[in-house]
Design an enzyme around this catalytic site. Sequence first.
Site, PDB file in Angstrom:
ATOM      1  N   TYR A 213      60.786  63.272  62.497  1.00 61.16           N
ATOM      2  CA  TYR A 213      61.920  63.869  63.186  1.00 61.16           C
ATOM      3  C   TYR A 213      61.703  64.175  64.666  1.00 61.16           C
ATOM      4  CZ  TYR A 213      63.816  64.132  58.528  1.00 61.16           C
ATOM      5  OH  TYR A 213      64.277  63.788  57.291  1.00 61.16           O
TER       6      TYR A 213
ATOM      7  N   PHE B 117      65.785  74.275  52.288  1.00 61.19           N
ATOM      8  CA  PHE B 117      67.147  73.744  52.095  1.00 61.19           C
ATOM      9  C   PHE B 117      67.145  72.246  52.247  1.00 61.19           C
ATOM     10  CE2 PHE B 117      66.691  75.036  56.537  1.00 61.19           C
ATOM     11  CZ  PHE B 117      67.119  73.922  57.237  1.00 61.19           C
TER      12      PHE B 117
END
Length: 417
Positions: A126, A417
């Site tokens: 990322y 999450f």
Amino acid sequence: MTVEIRTITESDVKDWARTTLTGFLTPAVPTDDDVAQRVKYAGLDRCQGAYDTHSGRCVATFRSFAQRLTVPGGASIPTTAVSGVVVAPTHRRRGILSRMMAADLAAARERGEVAATLIAAEYPIYGRYGFAPATSLCEWEIDTLRAGLDRRWAGPQDGGRVDLAEAAEVREIGPQLHERLRARRPGVIDRDERWWKLATGLESVSWRPYKERFHAVYRSADGEPEGLAVYAPADEKWTDAKTPDQSLAVHDLIAVTPAAERALWHFLCSIDWVRRVRTGYRAPDDLVPDLLPNRRAASIVTSADWLWVRLLDVVRALEARTYEHPGVLVLEVADPDGPAGGRYRLDATGERPVCVPTDGAPDLRLGIAELSALYLGDVSAARLALLGRISEERPGAAALADDVFRTALRPWCPDLF
């Protein structure tokens, strides 16, 4: 191969969910109830699927949802939380994730979200999209027999009390406690109603079935709930079939006062049969090891980066947080594939910080990933300069950035999450 990327519809959900599970090496097939829950809760308008036009199969998934992130000073900013990112092993290295990420970040900026967040399953992916680790965490294992705490402990001496609670009571007081924690700790994210339903067994999904847990609540002398611990046995073991040697896993511990934190950890470490307590993922500067008379009884078993942040709107982000030391910095930010590039003047000398675009000479040159890493106050600008990731254009600017950006308490995100 030609791949079409599009927003999914209700009829796509089962195939899309199967691809997500496959990417995370979960062989379960989504049930009808799983599909219904995704349709109800996932926000399909923010779920992307990539489809091989030859086979028609879903070969990549991407989901985002609205989130609130607490920043230094206690304010929260709207973010897009990225989750469920999967590219099938048959379709890797073809730019599919790059296309989905670009679409989601552009939509987030259009909606007015200030930043993007994610938990990175793999570290190298990322950074190329402008994300960087902005919080970290630790997990300790406590040897309760060596900890030095009174194992005959009968309860807090401050007039408070620790009571066991049922799941229904946790759903009532847990959200209030979490919001109090979120208001005081940078890095904490919001928990919606479904989070508490899943955490207490009111709802479940087939690939992650709920397992019953114990709940303990600390109440102050006036009866106010100030802490919550959620825990379960991790294994059952007896030494020589005579001596209990149980481990305990802490799944969640919220404490909004030091008294609550002390009481809950003492309670957990004094439960009969329990020889070891795994603390779960805590802040890297958590109080727990130093609450023990013998700090060496707490051994670090996990130390890792956790919440990754990618700023989308530099002005709004830098004006949203507070700064513990005054200072003025001109930052030249490189964001070649995104919206956040430019030169900005941050003035943190007044009652409220002011950030504006400027043509002034830069004090620091850095990429958007580096600014995102600095944002919550846990990362050192001086260290990034030594690593060659920040260019110091004015002598002493990196040290000033540390004074301005760093926080007394390290940011912490307790959730996945």
